[in-house]
Design a protein around this motif. Structure first.
Motif, PDB file in Angstrom:
ATOM      1  N   LEU A  94      -1.599 -15.818 -11.821  1.00  0.00           N
ATOM      2  CA  LEU A  94      -1.008 -14.792 -12.475  1.00  0.00           C
ATOM      3  C   LEU A  94      -1.083 -13.629 -11.704  1.00  0.00           C
ATOM      4  CD1 LEU A  94      -2.236 -15.302 -16.168  1.00  0.00           C
ATOM      5  CD2 LEU A  94      -0.177 -16.179 -15.174  1.00  0.00           C
ATOM      6  N   THR A  95      -0.194 -12.528 -12.129  1.00  0.00           N
ATOM      7  CA  THR A  95      -0.228 -11.296 -11.426  1.00  0.00           C
ATOM      8  C   THR A  95      -1.379 -10.244 -11.883  1.00  0.00           C
ATOM      9  OG1 THR A  95       1.553 -10.526 -12.758  1.00  0.00           O
ATOM     10  CG2 THR A  95       2.405 -11.179 -10.684  1.00  0.00           C
ATOM     11  N   THR A  96      -1.963  -9.618 -11.231  1.00  0.00           N
ATOM     12  CA  THR A  96      -3.076  -8.675 -11.502  1.00  0.00           C
ATOM     13  C   THR A  96      -2.565  -7.520 -12.113  1.00  0.00           C
ATOM     14  OG1 THR A  96      -4.996  -7.973 -10.929  1.00  0.00           O
ATOM     15  CG2 THR A  96      -3.630  -7.650  -9.247  1.00  0.00           C
ATOM     16  N   ARG A  97      -3.361  -6.586 -12.708  1.00  0.00           N
ATOM     17  CA  ARG A  97      -2.835  -5.477 -13.195  1.00  0.00           C
ATOM     18  C   ARG A  97      -2.531  -4.325 -12.044  1.00  0.00           C
ATOM     19  NH1 ARG A  97      -2.539  -4.983 -18.183  1.00  0.00           N
ATOM     20  NH2 ARG A  97      -4.218  -6.608 -18.509  1.00  0.00           N
ATOM     21  N   ALA A  98      -1.292  -3.841 -11.962  1.00  0.00           N
ATOM     22  CA  ALA A  98      -1.249  -2.739 -10.865  1.00  0.00           C
ATOM     23  C   ALA A  98      -0.017  -1.948 -11.253  1.00  0.00           C
ATOM     24  CB  ALA A  98      -0.954  -3.409  -9.545  1.00  0.00           C
ATOM     25  N   VAL A  99       0.287  -0.679 -10.526  1.00  0.00           N
ATOM     26  CA  VAL A  99       1.232   0.257 -10.973  1.00  0.00           C
ATOM     27  C   VAL A  99       1.639   0.379  -9.328  1.00  0.00           C
ATOM     28  CG1 VAL A  99       2.066   2.256 -11.813  1.00  0.00           C
ATOM     29  CG2 VAL A  99       0.683   0.790 -13.078  1.00  0.00           C
ATOM     30  N   PHE A 100       2.960   0.548  -9.029  1.00  0.00           N
ATOM     31  CA  PHE A 100       3.512   1.038  -7.854  1.00  0.00           C
ATOM     32  C   PHE A 100       4.766   1.762  -8.289  1.00  0.00           C
ATOM     33  CE2 PHE A 100       2.229  -3.339  -7.144  1.00  0.00           C
ATOM     34  CZ  PHE A 100       1.139  -3.111  -6.230  1.00  0.00           C
ATOM     35  N   VAL A 101       4.722   2.975  -7.493  1.00  0.00           N
ATOM     36  CA  VAL A 101       6.105   3.935  -7.521  1.00  0.00           C
ATOM     37  C   VAL A 101       6.626   3.892  -6.284  1.00  0.00           C
ATOM     38  CG1 VAL A 101       7.055   6.078  -7.966  1.00  0.00           C
ATOM     39  CG2 VAL A 101       4.623   5.319  -9.252  1.00  0.00           C
ATOM     40  N   GLN A 102       8.035   3.579  -6.353  1.00  0.00           N
ATOM     41  CA  GLN A 102       8.822   3.301  -5.162  1.00  0.00           C
ATOM     42  C   GLN A 102      10.177   4.498  -4.981  1.00  0.00           C
ATOM     43  OE1 GLN A 102       8.919  -0.832  -5.112  1.00  0.00           O
ATOM     44  NE2 GLN A 102      11.261  -0.775  -5.651  1.00  0.00           N
ATOM     45  N   LYS A 103       9.854   5.369  -4.164  1.00  0.00           N
ATOM     46  CA  LYS A 103      11.185   6.254  -4.128  1.00  0.00           C
ATOM     47  C   LYS A 103      11.469   6.307  -2.498  1.00  0.00           C
ATOM     48  CE  LYS A 103       9.968   9.756  -7.207  1.00  0.00           C
ATOM     49  NZ  LYS A 103       9.395  10.970  -7.580  1.00  0.00           N
TER      50      LYS A 103
ATOM     51  N   GLY B  29      12.985   4.261  -0.562  1.00  0.00           N
ATOM     52  CA  GLY B  29      12.248   3.218   0.279  1.00  0.00           C
ATOM     53  C   GLY B  29      10.860   2.844   0.422  1.00  0.00           C
ATOM     54  N   LYS B  30       9.968   3.942   0.060  1.00  0.00           N
ATOM     55  CA  LYS B  30       8.515   3.870   0.316  1.00  0.00           C
ATOM     56  C   LYS B  30       7.770   3.561  -1.027  1.00  0.00           C
ATOM     57  CE  LYS B  30       8.490   4.898   4.727  1.00  0.00           C
ATOM     58  NZ  LYS B  30       8.141   3.983   5.923  1.00  0.00           N
TER      59      LYS B  30
ATOM     60  N   ILE C  53      17.167  -9.893 -10.755  1.00  0.00           N
ATOM     61  CA  ILE C  53      17.043  -8.611 -10.673  1.00  0.00           C
ATOM     62  C   ILE C  53      16.563  -8.403  -9.227  1.00  0.00           C
ATOM     63  CG2 ILE C  53      16.173  -6.529 -11.506  1.00  0.00           C
ATOM     64  CD1 ILE C  53      16.426  -7.500 -14.300  1.00  0.00           C
ATOM     65  N   ASN C  54      16.894  -7.540  -8.316  1.00  0.00           N
ATOM     66  CA  ASN C  54      16.185  -7.077  -7.266  1.00  0.00           C
ATOM     67  C   ASN C  54      15.405  -5.874  -7.351  1.00  0.00           C
ATOM     68  OD1 ASN C  54      17.163  -9.253  -5.255  1.00  0.00           O
ATOM     69  ND2 ASN C  54      19.224  -8.346  -5.870  1.00  0.00           N
ATOM     70  N   LEU C  55      14.150  -5.683  -7.099  1.00  0.00           N
ATOM     71  CA  LEU C  55      13.493  -4.601  -7.256  1.00  0.00           C
ATOM     72  C   LEU C  55      13.258  -3.842  -5.870  1.00  0.00           C
ATOM     73  CD1 LEU C  55      10.068  -6.375  -8.705  1.00  0.00           C
ATOM     74  CD2 LEU C  55      11.820  -5.115  -9.990  1.00  0.00           C
ATOM     75  N   ASN C  56      14.575  -3.204  -5.637  1.00  0.00           N
ATOM     76  CA  ASN C  56      14.922  -2.591  -4.387  1.00  0.00           C
ATOM     77  C   ASN C  56      15.281  -1.346  -4.576  1.00  0.00           C
ATOM     78  OD1 ASN C  56      17.332  -3.081  -5.339  1.00  0.00           O
ATOM     79  ND2 ASN C  56      18.097  -4.105  -3.485  1.00  0.00           N
ATOM     80  N   GLU C  57      15.075  -0.601  -5.631  1.00  0.00           N
ATOM     81  CA  GLU C  57      15.457   0.644  -5.920  1.00  0.00           C
ATOM     82  C   GLU C  57      14.334   1.568  -6.251  1.00  0.00           C
ATOM     83  OE1 GLU C  57      17.794   1.085  -9.815  1.00  0.00           O
ATOM     84  OE2 GLU C  57      16.792  -1.045 -10.112  1.00  0.00           O
ATOM     85  N   ASP C  58      14.533   3.024  -6.260  1.00  0.00           N
ATOM     86  CA  ASP C  58      13.399   4.078  -6.947  1.00  0.00           C
ATOM     87  C   ASP C  58      13.137   3.518  -8.250  1.00  0.00           C
ATOM     88  OD1 ASP C  58      14.047   5.194  -4.527  1.00  0.00           O
ATOM     89  OD2 ASP C  58      14.609   6.967  -5.402  1.00  0.00           O
ATOM     90  N   ALA C  59      11.870   3.268  -8.624  1.00  0.00           N
ATOM     91  CA  ALA C  59      11.324   2.665  -9.884  1.00  0.00           C
ATOM     92  C   ALA C  59       9.945   2.745  -9.786  1.00  0.00           C
ATOM     93  CB  ALA C  59      12.000   1.452 -10.151  1.00  0.00           C
ATOM     94  N   ILE C  60       9.437   2.648 -10.934  1.00  0.00           N
ATOM     95  CA  ILE C  60       7.991   2.161 -11.408  1.00  0.00           C
ATOM     96  C   ILE C  60       7.799   0.715 -11.505  1.00  0.00           C
ATOM     97  CG2 ILE C  60       6.059   2.743 -12.836  1.00  0.00           C
ATOM     98  CD1 ILE C  60       7.232   5.469 -13.354  1.00  0.00           C
ATOM     99  N   ILE C  61       7.144   0.143 -10.863  1.00  0.00           N
ATOM    100  CA  ILE C  61       6.932  -1.275 -10.866  1.00  0.00           C
ATOM    101  C   ILE C  61       5.549  -1.599 -11.774  1.00  0.00           C
ATOM    102  CG2 ILE C  61       6.711  -3.556  -9.776  1.00  0.00           C
ATOM    103  CD1 ILE C  61       9.724  -1.981  -9.495  1.00  0.00           C
TER     104      ILE C  61
ATOM    105  N   LYS D 108       0.715  -1.158  -0.169  1.00  0.00           N
ATOM    106  CA  LYS D 108       0.004   0.083  -0.083  1.00  0.00           C
ATOM    107  C   LYS D 108       0.621   1.341   0.058  1.00  0.00           C
ATOM    108  CE  LYS D 108      -3.875  -1.955   2.446  1.00  0.00           C
ATOM    109  NZ  LYS D 108      -3.684  -3.367   2.114  1.00  0.00           N
ATOM    110  N   LEU D 109       0.272   2.317  -0.467  1.00  0.00           N
ATOM    111  CA  LEU D 109       0.860   3.600  -0.403  1.00  0.00           C
ATOM    112  C   LEU D 109       1.633   3.751   1.169  1.00  0.00           C
ATOM    113  CD1 LEU D 109       1.187   6.270  -2.106  1.00  0.00           C
ATOM    114  CD2 LEU D 109      -1.104   7.075  -0.998  1.00  0.00           C
ATOM    115  N   GLY D 110       2.524   4.338   1.081  1.00  0.00           N
ATOM    116  CA  GLY D 110       3.267   4.624   2.431  1.00  0.00           C
ATOM    117  C   GLY D 110       4.063   3.420   3.087  1.00  0.00           C
ATOM    118  N   ASP D 111       3.842   2.194   2.666  1.00  0.00           N
ATOM    119  CA  ASP D 111       4.492   0.991   2.891  1.00  0.00           C
ATOM    120  C   ASP D 111       5.862   1.104   2.688  1.00  0.00           C
ATOM    121  OD1 ASP D 111       2.228  -0.174   4.116  1.00  0.00           O
ATOM    122  OD2 ASP D 111       2.106  -1.525   2.457  1.00  0.00           O
ATOM    123  N   SER D 112       6.865   0.490   3.257  1.00  0.00           N
ATOM    124  CA  SER D 112       8.237   0.510   3.057  1.00  0.00           C
ATOM    125  C   SER D 112       8.282  -0.719   1.952  1.00  0.00           C
ATOM    126  CB  SER D 112       9.050  -0.020   4.189  1.00  0.00           C
ATOM    127  OG  SER D 112       9.068   0.840   5.123  1.00  0.00           O
ATOM    128  N   ILE D 113       9.416  -0.207   1.167  1.00  0.00           N
ATOM    129  CA  ILE D 113       9.299  -1.215  -0.289  1.00  0.00           C
ATOM    130  C   ILE D 113      10.024  -2.537   0.434  1.00  0.00           C
ATOM    131  CG2 ILE D 113       9.472   0.534  -1.823  1.00  0.00           C
ATOM    132  CD1 ILE D 113      12.493  -0.278  -2.326  1.00  0.00           C
TER     133      ILE D 113
END
Length: 158
Positions: free
Chosen positions: A122-131, A133-134, A35-43, A17-22
């Motif tokens: 399968l994975t559902t359709r979603a978009v997350f932005v992490q910056k 660490g959040k 690949i590790n998804l642990n950086e500032d990125a759009i997922i 959720k919004l505000g959660d730690s990545i």
């Protein structure tokens, strides 16, 4: 948590959720690298690149990636070979396609696993932005067959 697939409700695992730690998640790149998804990125989470809506979404994110100013990872359970073939055929070079098929860490740490129905697993359709660490933007699409809200995403990143 519920979303719709062609108008019928289906359960998905609870999404980050919004505000959660990545949370770090190991995924597999199109060259089979880890690949590790642990950086500032759009997922961007999609059910399968072999569907028209997912392919359209990947193309849209490929066009918008430079404007958005962040790396864009597109994750699904598709095999890396399918992603590589699609990106090569479409000339998509601005997105980073990754697969959760090997480790399952994306669905474990980010949620978004479809838990019932024709697309179960399968994975559902979603978009997350992490910056920083959040999670600073989160959209789990209410209807799996519809694109995310690109305007809201761009506004959140402005």
């Amino acid at each position: 948590m519920k979303v719709n697939f062609k108008g019928s409700p289906v359960a998905i695992s609870e999404a980050i959720k919004l505000g959660d730690s990545i949370k770090d998640a190991k995924v597999v790149g199109k060259d089979l690298s880890v690949i590790n998804l642990n950086e500032d990125a759009i997922i961007v989470s999609v059910p399968s690149i072999d569907t028209g809506v997912c392919a359209k979404e990947a193309r849209e994110f490929n066009v918008k990636a430079n404007k958005l100013g962040m790396k864009v990872y597109v994750v699904s359970m598709d095999l890396p070979f399918a992603f590589a073939r699609f990106c090569t055929a479409e000339g998509l070079e601005n997105i980073i396609p990754v697969s959760d098929f090997r480790y399952g860490e994306f669905v474990k740490n980010y949620g978004c696993r479809i838990q019932e129905g024709a697309l179960e697993g399968l994975t559902t359709r979603a978009v997350f932005v992490q910056k920083g660490g959040k999670i600073v933007y989160s959209e789990v699409c209410a209807e799996i067959t519809e694109l995310p809200n690109f305007d809201a995403l761009e506004k959140a990143l402005a």
